[in-house]
Design a protein around this motif. Structure first.
Motif, short mmCIF file in Angstrom:
data_model
loop_
_atom_site.label_atom_id
_atom_site.label_comp_id
_atom_site.label_asym_id
_atom_site.label_seq_id
_atom_site.Cartn_x
_atom_site.Cartn_y
_atom_site.Cartn_z
N ALA A 13 0.80 -1.22 0.00
CA ALA A 13 0.00 0.00 0.00
C ALA A 13 0.84 1.28 0.00
O ALA A 13 0.39 2.32 -0.48
CB ALA A 13 -0.94 0.01 1.20
N HIS A 14 2.06 1.22 0.53
CA HIS A 14 2.79 2.46 0.79
C HIS A 14 4.21 2.55 0.23
O HIS A 14 4.74 3.66 0.13
CB HIS A 14 2.87 2.70 2.30
CG HIS A 14 1.55 2.86 2.97
ND1 HIS A 14 0.81 4.03 2.92
CD2 HIS A 14 0.80 1.98 3.68
CE1 HIS A 14 -0.31 3.88 3.58
NE2 HIS A 14 -0.35 2.64 4.06
N PRO A 65 11.32 -0.45 -7.20
CA PRO A 65 11.85 0.00 -8.49
C PRO A 65 11.05 -0.51 -9.67
O PRO A 65 10.66 -1.69 -9.71
CB PRO A 65 13.28 -0.56 -8.51
CG PRO A 65 13.31 -1.62 -7.45
CD PRO A 65 12.31 -1.22 -6.43
N TYR A 66 10.79 0.41 -10.61
CA TYR A 66 10.11 0.09 -11.87
C TYR A 66 8.79 -0.62 -11.64
O TYR A 66 8.43 -1.56 -12.36
CB TYR A 66 11.03 -0.78 -12.76
CG TYR A 66 12.44 -0.27 -12.84
CD1 TYR A 66 12.71 0.99 -13.39
CD2 TYR A 66 13.51 -1.01 -12.35
CE1 TYR A 66 14.00 1.48 -13.44
CE2 TYR A 66 14.81 -0.53 -12.42
CZ TYR A 66 15.05 0.72 -12.96
OH TYR A 66 16.33 1.20 -13.02
N THR A 67 8.06 -0.16 -10.63
CA THR A 67 6.81 -0.82 -10.26
C THR A 67 5.70 0.21 -10.05
O THR A 67 5.94 1.28 -9.49
CB THR A 67 6.99 -1.65 -8.96
OG1 THR A 67 7.97 -2.66 -9.20
CG2 THR A 67 5.70 -2.33 -8.56
N PRO A 113 0.85 -2.84 -8.34
CA PRO A 113 2.23 -3.24 -8.06
C PRO A 113 2.48 -4.72 -8.33
O PRO A 113 1.58 -5.55 -8.18
CB PRO A 113 2.39 -2.93 -6.57
CG PRO A 113 1.00 -3.01 -6.02
CD PRO A 113 0.10 -2.51 -7.11
N LEU A 114 3.71 -5.02 -8.72
CA LEU A 114 4.13 -6.42 -8.82
C LEU A 114 4.23 -7.01 -7.42
O LEU A 114 4.49 -6.28 -6.45
CB LEU A 114 5.49 -6.51 -9.51
CG LEU A 114 5.53 -6.12 -10.99
CD1 LEU A 114 6.98 -6.01 -11.46
CD2 LEU A 114 4.78 -7.14 -11.83
N VAL A 117 6.13 -10.50 -15.79
CA VAL A 117 7.09 -10.66 -14.69
C VAL A 117 6.44 -11.33 -13.48
O VAL A 117 7.02 -12.26 -12.88
CB VAL A 117 7.70 -9.30 -14.29
CG1 VAL A 117 8.60 -9.45 -13.07
CG2 VAL A 117 8.50 -8.73 -15.45
N ALA A 118 5.25 -10.91 -13.11
CA ALA A 118 4.59 -11.49 -11.94
C ALA A 118 4.34 -12.98 -12.15
O ALA A 118 4.56 -13.80 -11.24
CB ALA A 118 3.28 -10.77 -11.66
N LYS A 119 3.88 -13.36 -13.34
CA LYS A 119 3.56 -14.75 -13.62
C LYS A 119 4.81 -15.63 -13.61
O LYS A 119 4.83 -16.70 -12.99
CB LYS A 119 2.84 -14.85 -14.97
CG LYS A 119 2.38 -16.26 -15.33
CD LYS A 119 1.62 -16.26 -16.65
CE LYS A 119 1.15 -17.66 -17.03
NZ LYS A 119 0.41 -17.66 -18.32
#
Length: 432
Positions: free
Chosen positions: A17-18, A22-24, A29-30, A382-384
């Motif tokens: 939440a907070h 990087p790059y997210t 979010p990832l 990326v997440a998968k």
């Protein structure tokens, strides 16, 4: 005390939440996997999983995690001082480190500026180049020449020399200095060199050298711009043209330095030396943020004999004693560990990635030193794919179409085989 005790519990929901990673995205979010501790080549998660690290913490943790010699260097230095300002003060960890860097980097690099991190060292290099020519009375030479597909960091001058169209920084182009871009190197490492590339470079230098303060390049490996392993003759051609047309050569060895490509510094593949070199990442073995920009006596004198009289840069944490102490220990360990053999072994084991060539989705597999790359025909989710990797007991973080490995030098054959297998099963099972 257990690493899973209540006091050490990581609040993943608060993180999501907070905390901006990087790059997210903050809205989508990832996933972030909670790490409780790390040791050797293993990263341990809050859920009890143990992951083989294939990233060396973004290419920095050469000696793995929780190394006793690096721990001792850090703890010992805290008993002396954790930090003092570097303005008007010097100390043994910094002096010892700079001696090592002058000794290890190619001649005639001998003047050392210690910076906070890699991107800052690039900023310093660019400022050195521009200020050098300003001090010579030439204010026209203020642009930087560089190949497309390069990546040099996320601060503003560094962003300006990243690929202007295809990089993550393209949205900032209206606000960044307009630099001079040449075609990316195309002749591949280990194959024949196309002399037309040298001819094209010559044409561009002839047209633009009067405006160019420096040419900046990642030697041999264009890293975050696409893991392009290019021919050493390209780098040799750049060096010759910089000499001929009076342009300084900056080599960004932040990712490639300290043995990653099979040479201590990647410029050694081309047997050249730059006017300015940037090093970072592996400098402290992944323990502390630290980088350095080294230059020649000629450039240093040229800057300091000018109107300003000094290099106009001075980070608050420049020459931090803790970082310098652990960097000294890390460089000593690198030399003690027979890094050439470590990297050679890893390269041999990385050949297991060639199994991926039989998969329709795979465009290319390439290795160099302790770097292994599998290039796909489409961007990965990326997440998968990371969810699959964690289930396989490995930590790998791809980007774009590239699934790659830059493991710690202490990795075992079993480590590398498991990492290679996880990549194969991810692609074969379409977990991406």
């Amino acid at each position: 005390m257990s690493n899973n005790c209540t006091d050490n519990h990581i609040d993943v929901e608060f993180d999501r939440a907070h905390i901006w990673h990087p790059y997210t995205s903050m809205t989508k979010p990832l996933p972030n996997y909670p790490v409780t501790h790390a040791s050797g080549t293993r990263i341990h998660l809050q859920g009890g999983e143990s992951l083989i690290d294939g990233m060396a913490s973004w290419w920095s943790a050469l000696h793995g995690y929780n190394h006793p010699k690096l721990n001792d260097a850090l703890v010992s230095q805290t008993q002396q001082m954790s930090h003092v300002m570097f303005g008007g003060i010097t100390h043994k960890p910094a002096v010892d480190l700079c001696k090592k860097l002058v000794e290890l980097t190619p001649e005639p690099l001998e003047k050392v500026f210690l910076a906070d991190g890699g991107s800052v060292s690039v900023e310093v290099a660019i400022k050195m180049a521009i200020q050098y020519w300003f001090s010579q009375g030439n204010q026209r030479k203020h642009k930087i020449m560089t190949p497309k597909k390069g990546y040099h960091g996320d601060t503003f001058a560094a962003m300006s020399v990243c690929d202007p169209v295809n990089s993550m920084h393209s949205m900032y182009q209206g606000f960044l200095p307009q630099q001079l871009f040449v075609s990316q190197p195309k002749s591949r490492f280990g194959e024949s060199f196309d002399e037309q590339e040298a001819n094209e470079l010559n044409t561009y230098f002839a047209e633009h050298h009067q405006d160019a303060a420096a040419f900046i390049i990642e030697p041999i490996v264009q890293n975050a711009g696409g893991m392009n392993f290019y021919h050493p003759e390209y780098l040799k051609a750049v060096r010759k043209l910089c000499d001929h047309y009076d342009v300084l050569l900056i080599c960004d060895e932040i990712a490639t330095g300290f043995g990653r490509t099979g040479k201590l510094f990647a410029v050694e593949h081309a047997d050249i030396s730059p006017d300015i070199i940037c090093v970072g990442k592996a400098l402290t073995g992944g323990y502390m943020t630290l980088a350095a920009t080294l230059t020649t006596d000629k450039v240093a004198r040229g800057i300091c004999e000018g109107e300003a009289g000094v290099l106009m840069h001075g980070p608050t944490f420049m020459g931090n004693p803790l970082a310098c102490a652990v960097a000294n220990a890390s460089l000593n360990l690198l030399l003690e560990n027979d890094w050439q053999q470590q990297v050679s072994n890893i390269n041999q084991w990385l050949q297991g990635l060639t199994k991926c060539l039989c998969l329709d989705e795979v465009v290319d597999v390439r290795t160099l030193g302790a770097i292994g790359v599998v290039e796909l025909n489409t961007n990965v989710d990326v997440a998968k794919i990371q969810k699959h990797f964690v289930k396989q007991g490995v930590w790998i973080r791809p980007f774009g179409k590239l699934v790659y490995l830059m493991p710690p030098f202490i990795s075992s054959q079993n480590d590398i085989e498991q990492l290679c297998s996880a990549i194969y099963t991810a692609i074969d099972g379409k977990h991406y």
